[in-house]
Design an enzyme around this catalytic site. Structure first.
Site, PDB file in Angstrom:
ATOM      1  N   LYS A 198       0.852  -1.193   0.000  1.00 48.39           N
ATOM      2  CA  LYS A 198       0.000   0.000   0.000  1.00 48.39           C
ATOM      3  C   LYS A 198       0.888   1.243   0.000  1.00 48.39           C
ATOM      4  CE  LYS A 198      -4.311   0.963   2.422  1.00 48.39           C
ATOM      5  NZ  LYS A 198      -4.973   0.805   3.715  1.00 48.39           N
TER       6      LYS A 198
HETATM    7  C1  E4P Z   1      -8.207   1.879   3.494  1.00 49.03           C
HETATM    8  O1  E4P Z   1      -7.509   0.982   3.110  1.00 49.03           O
HETATM    9  C2  E4P Z   1      -8.130   2.467   4.843  1.00 49.03           C
HETATM   10  O2  E4P Z   1      -7.532   1.552   5.712  1.00 49.03           O
HETATM   11  C3  E4P Z   1      -9.465   2.774   5.434  1.00 49.03           C
HETATM   12  O3  E4P Z   1     -10.530   2.335   4.652  1.00 49.03           O
HETATM   13  C4  E4P Z   1      -9.590   4.102   6.081  1.00 49.03           C
HETATM   14  O4  E4P Z   1     -10.848   4.184   6.669  1.00 49.03           O
HETATM   15  P1  E4P Z   1     -11.228   5.286   7.752  1.00 49.03           P
HETATM   16  O5  E4P Z   1     -11.486   6.564   7.067  1.00 49.03           O
HETATM   17  O6  E4P Z   1     -12.468   4.737   8.399  1.00 49.03           O
HETATM   18  O7  E4P Z   1     -10.062   5.367   8.710  1.00 49.03           O
END
Ligand code: E4P
Length: 218
Positions: A87
Site C-alpha cells: 500500500k
Molecule cells: C483503506 O484501506 C483504509 O484503511 C481505510 O478504509 C480508512 O478508513 P477510515 O477513514 O475509516 O479510517
C-alpha cells in the site's frame, strides 16, 4: 464485488472469514496501532499472521515517504508472503514507487485517494488497486460516492485494469451504493458487512415458518 475487511484485528478477520464471503484484508498504520501492534518485527509478523488466516489479498502500508524508502519497505513487505499487496500513498514519490513496483511485478494499492485526477495517475502508474476514501470525503461535506462514480467512468473509458477499492466505508449503505456504482472491491468494518444480513421481515418470516412447522410436528 470483492469484500475486504478493514482491520488488523485477527478475531474479526477470522469471524468475517467464517462467513465465507471474505476476499481480503486492508490495514493501515492506525489500524495496526489500534491493535497495539508496534515495532517493525511485530508489525511484519502480524502481516504474516493475517495472511495465514485469510485466503486473499492483504494490503500492508509503507511508512516511508521518499521513493527509496518506499521501494525498500515495499520489497520487504512483498517478500513476506505472496498475498501481500503493497500500500503506497498518493504522493509524488508514491506515484514513482507504484511504477517501479508495477515493473517488478509487485502488486500495489494506492491509498489516500480523494480525487479523480489522483485515481487517473494511480492507474497510469499501474496500481493494482486504487483506494478512494469515501467516508472521509463525506466527513468534510464532499460526496464520496460521486468520486466512485467519476473514477468508474474514467477507468471504463480507457479500460484501465486498476481495480476500484472503495475504502473508508462507514456503514452498510455505502457498500450497497458502491456496488450499484460498479466499485470492484469494498473494504469496511465487520459491522458494515454484517449489516447486509439484516432485515426484520427475514426474522419475522423465519419465526412464522418455524412456528407453523412446530404446530404440524408437535
Ligand atoms: C483503506 O484501506 C483504509 O484503511 C481505510 O478504509 C480508512 O478508513 P477510515 O477513514 O475509516 O479510517
Amino acid at each position: 464485488m470483492k469484500f475486504f475487511i478493514d482491520t488488523a484485528n485477527l478475531d474479526q478477520i477470522r469471524e468475517a472469514g467464517e462467513l465465507g464471503v471474505l476476499d481480503g484484508v486492508t490495514t493501515n498504520p492506525s489500524l495496526m496501532a489500534k491493535e497495539g501492534i508496534t515495532g517493525k518485527n511485530n508489525i511484519l509478523k502480524h502481516y504474516v499472521d493475517i495472511c495465514n488466516i485469510v485466503d486473499g489479498d492483504v494490503s500492508a502500508e509503507v511508512i516511508g515517504t521518499t521513493f527509496d524508502q518506499m521501494v525498500r519497505e515495499g520489497e520487504e513487505l512483498a517478500d513476506l508472503h505472496d498475498q501481500i499487496v503493497v500500500k503506497v500513498p498518493m504522493i509524488r514519490d508514491g506515484v514513482k514507487a507504484l511504477r517501479y513496483f508495477t515493473e517488478k511485478g509487485i502488486r500495489t494499492n494506492c491509498t489516500l485517494v480523494f480525487s479523480p485526477g489522483q485515481a487517473l495517475l494511480a492507474a497510469k502508474a499501474g496500481a493494482t488497486y486504487v483506494s478512494p476514501f469515501i467516508g472521509r470525503l463525506d466527513d468534510v461535506s464532499s460526496d464520496g460516492l460521486n468520486l466512485i462514480s467519476e473514477i468508474r467512468e474514467i477507468y471504463d473509458n480507457y479500460d484501465f485494469e486498476t481495480e476500484i477499492l472503495a475504502a473508508s466505508i462507514r456503514h452498510t449503505m455505502h457498500i450497497i451504493e458502491c456496488a450499484k456504482l460498479g466499485a470492484d472491491v469494498m473494504t469496511g468494518p465487520l459491522s458494515s458487512i454484517e449489516g447486509l444480513l439484516k432485515h426484520p421481515l427475514t426474522d419475522i418470516g423465519l419465526e412464522k415458518f418455524l412456528a407453523d412447522y412446530r404446530k404440524g410436528n408437535p
